[in-house]
Design a protein around this motif. Structure first.
Motif, mmCIF file in Angstrom:
data_model
loop_
_atom_site.group_PDB
_atom_site.id
_atom_site.type_symbol
_atom_site.label_atom_id
_atom_site.label_comp_id
_atom_site.label_asym_id
_atom_site.label_seq_id
_atom_site.Cartn_x
_atom_site.Cartn_y
_atom_site.Cartn_z
ATOM 1 N N HIS A 199 0.824 -1.213 0.000
ATOM 2 C CA HIS A 199 0.000 0.000 0.000
ATOM 3 C C HIS A 199 0.855 1.258 0.000
ATOM 4 O O HIS A 199 1.981 1.248 0.503
ATOM 5 C CB HIS A 199 -0.956 0.006 1.203
ATOM 6 N N ASP A 249 1.706 -1.865 5.641
ATOM 7 C CA ASP A 249 0.612 -2.616 5.025
ATOM 8 C C ASP A 249 1.056 -3.232 3.699
ATOM 9 O O ASP A 249 1.096 -2.571 2.665
ATOM 10 C CB ASP A 249 -0.597 -1.683 4.827
ATOM 11 N N GLY A 268 -5.598 -2.095 8.442
ATOM 12 C CA GLY A 268 -5.614 -3.554 8.319
ATOM 13 C C GLY A 268 -6.412 -4.018 7.120
ATOM 14 O O GLY A 268 -6.384 -3.402 6.060
HETATM 15 MN MN MN Z 1 -3.353 -5.142 3.999
#
Ligand code: MN
Ligand code: PSU
Length: 302
Positions: free
Chosen positions: A130, A138, A259
């Motif tokens: 990300h 992430d 998350g």
């Molecule tokens: Mn993720």
């Protein structure tokens, strides 16, 4: 206790007759698209695979059992269920052990497909690194799954909600072959092109199948990522999407989304901000990926 594994009728027949099977994930149905389009798309993609001469196996966990191929009533009920879990490598066993219901991400679908002896899997986009991962850490478990589970995954590249350059770096580090189908630029999901170059290029599904086999013969673990550009007619230019993605991202940060909620949140927000156009493109590219996956799968059984 034996593994609760349920094969659909058509997957059972295909396995008996040595037919080509293409796995499909279910997170795209439950967390990637709104109802009723999600059900319509899921059915259309399955039909595309059948029309190409292969058998679809949509994968999901239902009441604790791992389903390889869903009957139409199961598909329909999953598409309408609220609060279905999103399962990756980390949560699949816990969901099954507690009798839960969950949709499988790319990582979990690869695990299930491999378990069922299915070598090819079509989806829309994979998870990746990300933007802002240097702070959030992430990074999708999909990338590490590609490094260890021998399934060839056909996707339309990676979405610009991700840091695509970093995603390619992680895949390279993990030893995952990234093969672009039919062009030199790495495709950016909604757009055919990007500034990034294809790490590998192949123009023939038979070669992709041969590369899959060769990795197995070399004893290499892990799969292959095939990046298949969205059809011209469905493309949304990057200039148009970039500001929308930036808005969606800023909204996610402001809303404190973290998350596994990040990807579904961004997809939903982009859908709203494009008045549903992102979904039209998404449908076209998934169908295109399913068709290519069927051709690769047919080469692998042939
Ligand atoms: Mn993720
Ligand atoms: N990227 C998309 N569409 C999707 C997903 C990713 O363009 O629907 C879904 C897939 O199921 C993928 C998962 O495996 O999100 C990745 O989630 P995460 O980033 O939380 O690992």
């Amino acid at each position: 206790m034996s593994l609760p594994l349920i094969l659909s009728a058509e997957v059972t027949r295909a396995r008996e007759s040595g037919g080509a099977i293409v796995a499909l994930e279910s997170t795209i149905i439950t967390h990637g698209m709104p109802y009723p389009q999600n059900l319509e798309v899921a059915r259309t993609v399955e039909a595309d695979i059948r029309a190409a001469g292969a058998v679809p196996a949509t994968i999901a966990v239902i009441n604790g059992a791992l389903h390889i191929g869903l009957e139409d009533d199961e598909l329909s009920s999953l598409a309408q269920s609220k609060g279905v879990a999103k399962l990756s490598r980390a949560d699949m066993a816990a969901c099954m052990a507690t009798g839960g219901t969950g949709a499988t991400t790319v990582a979990a679908t690869m695990i299930a497909a491999h378990l069922a002896g299915i070598h090819v899997f079509a989806t829309g986009g994979i998870g990746g690194v990300h933007k802002g991962a240097e702070d959030s850490f992430d990074i999708s478990a999909d990338l590490m799954e590609l490094a260890q589970t021998p399934v060839t995954v056909i996707a339309a590249g990676a979405k610009a909600i991700l840091d695509v350059a970093k995603t390619l770096e992680v895949l390279e580090t993990q030893g995952v072959p990234v093969i672009v189908y039919g062009q030199d630029a790495f495709p950016a999901f909604w757009s055919r092109g990007s500034k990034l170059k294809a790490p590998l290029r192949m123009d023939d599904p038979a070669q992709i199948a041969a590369a899959h086999r060769m990795r197995a013969q070399l004893g290499l673990p892990g799969g292959q990522l095939i990046a298949n550009p969205i059809p011209h007619s469905a493309e949304i230019p990057m200039q148009e999407l970039a500001p929308i993605i930036a808005t969606a991202q800023a909204d996610a940060v402001r809303a404190g989304i973290t998350g596994k909620a990040v990807t579904p949140y961004l997809l939903q927000r982009i859908f709203e901000l494009t008045d549903g156009r992102s979904l039209e493109a998404n449908i076209a590219l998934v169908r295109n990926n399913a068709a290519l996956a069927a051709r690769i799968a047919l080469n692998l059984v042939g």
